[in-house]
Design an enzyme around this catalytic site. Structure first.
Site, PDB file in Angstrom:
ATOM      1  N   THR A 183       0.809  -1.227   0.000  1.00 45.94           N
ATOM      2  CA  THR A 183       0.000   0.000   0.000  1.00 45.94           C
ATOM      3  C   THR A 183       0.838   1.271   0.000  1.00 45.94           C
ATOM      4  OG1 THR A 183      -0.031   0.027   2.407  1.00 45.94           O
ATOM      5  CG2 THR A 183      -1.871  -1.086   1.311  1.00 45.94           C
ATOM      6  N   LYS A 184       2.144   1.168   0.140  1.00 45.18           N
ATOM      7  CA  LYS A 184       2.976   2.371   0.312  1.00 45.18           C
ATOM      8  C   LYS A 184       3.155   3.113  -1.016  1.00 45.18           C
ATOM      9  CE  LYS A 184       3.197   1.687   4.658  1.00 45.18           C
ATOM     10  NZ  LYS A 184       4.026   0.911   5.556  1.00 45.18           N
TER      11      LYS A 184
END
Ligand code: PLP
Length: 379
Positions: A183-184
């Site tokens: 998700t980064k």
């Protein structure tokens, strides 16, 4: 696949990423190898850091940074409770004691003005967390560290692409840890990296990421006759693999472009919400570029669980960052922490909801989120 639900997060993966991973698989290099080295070079070039050590997570990066800086039993490390458990666990894993300092309400970053009162003769390091992608007050923190002879390890899990004082995060004399989790801001699936100008620390981190083997031992596979290696330390198995690095190499090319879409969408949110009675939009402090890994919106008096349910009914996924570390059972049990200890962290947590914010969203998706928030608040 497209049921109209807008998930909270989604990685930006296109054919170019897929082709590079396939290339890695076809080459036969499926563990750490030439693409990992290329990714390290790319990160070094982007950040300006002298050394990059690619690993399999930011958690590993934090752990190895502490080990490489010889922080361990009997030492104290200052950080904030407003982070993911990994920051604090890495301190515990080296045998040191985490000491929490509360955050500021504006940014949920560590309150630099409260650090000095937490320093004891056992304090060895400070781990500031660049929450949501906004850099902490690094000048103040670095000054304190210098005065008290402390190391600074930046938890930059949210902050690749962010800038402080006109320089990319990673460009400093601190040890800086990045995350490339799914998700980064950029992803390698799972992955992370350490940026450091300290050659000795980089060398130690490289040894410790691969069992404690003499540096770059993986190179022995490239040389038919080189079967010999030596174990110099009791290390860990934290290396990145080439298929991960392949994904990361293409993501690095997109990094600024992806960041700028996040910034654009964050501005759209803030413009839509700033006049609304019941909301507090993110505060951006001067002299830094916020990479907007997250868009933390604060609800002044609307129940947060109900808000998230209402968003879900409207086909939108939200999340919360973070449940303060000191409130989790493990830390209550082992450190005796409890509610009320870090009031700003708890204040922020009680009001925070993270809206979807990622480059795979369209502007229409952003608009859909805006309309949903407005309708829930009756605005
Ligand atoms: C995601 C995250 C980490 C851990 O990153 P991994 O790569 O998943 O190990 C550490 N700190 C913060 C603040 C994070 O959000």
């Amino acid at each position: 696949m497209n049921d109209g639900f807008l998930p909270f997060a989604k990685p930006f993966i296109e054919d170019e990423e897929i082709n590079e991973v396939v290339d890695s698989l076809r080459s036969g290099w499926v563990t750490m190898g030439p693409k990992t080295v290329k990714l390290e070079e790319s990160l070094a070039q982007y950040t300006g850091a002298k050394n990059i050590v690619a690993v399999n997570s930011c958690t590993a990066a934090l752990h190895l940074s502490l080990l490489a800086l010889k922080i361990g039993k009997g030492d104290e490390v200052i950080t904030t409770p407003y982070t993911f458990a990994a920051t604090v666990n890495s301190i515990i894993h080296v045998g040191a004691k985490p000491v929490f300092v509360d955050v500021e309400r504006e940014t949920a970053n560590i309150d630099a003005g409260k650090i000095e009162e937490a320093i004891t003769e056992r304090t060895k390091a400070i781990i500031p967390v660049h929450y949501a992608g906004q850099p902490c007050d690094m000048k103040e923190i670095n000054d304190i560290a210098k005065r008290s002879n402390l190391k600074v390890i930046e938890d930059a899990a949210h902050a690749i692409g962010a800038e402080y004082g006109g320089k990319p995060i990673g460009h400093s004399d601190n040890t800086v840890c990045f995350s490339f989790y799914a998700t980064k801001n950029i992803t390698t699936g799972e992955g992370g990296a350490i940026a450091t100008n300290d050659d000795g620390a980089a060398k130690m981190a490289k040894i410790m990421r691969l069992h404690g083997m003499s540096a770059d031992a993986w190179k022995r596979y490239t040389n038919k006759n080189s079967w010999y290696y030596e174990i110099e330390e009791c290390g860990w198995k934290y290396n990145m693999t080439d298929p991960q690095a392949a994904l990361g190499l293409v993501q690095m090319k997109r990094l600024n472009e992806l960041r700028d879409i996040r910034i654009k969408y964050a501005k759209m949110y803030t413009n839509a919400f700033k006049e609304l009675e019941g909301l507090i939009t993110p505060v951006e402090k001067p002299d830094r570029l916020h990479a907007f890994h997250l868009y933390p919106l604060l609800l002044k008096n609307y129940d947060r669980s109900e808000f998230i349910q209402e968003m879900s009914k409207r086909g939108i996924g939200c999340s919360v960052h973070f449940i303060p570390v000191h409130l989790h059972p493990y830390y209550r049990r082992t450190m005796g922490t409890k509610e009320g200890l870090f009031q700003n962290a708890e204040w922020f947590y009680n009001r925070e909801v993270s809206l979807p914010l990622y480059p795979k969203m369209s502007e229409a998706d952003v608009q859909k989120v805006v309309e949903a928030v407005k309708s829930i608040l009756g605005a």
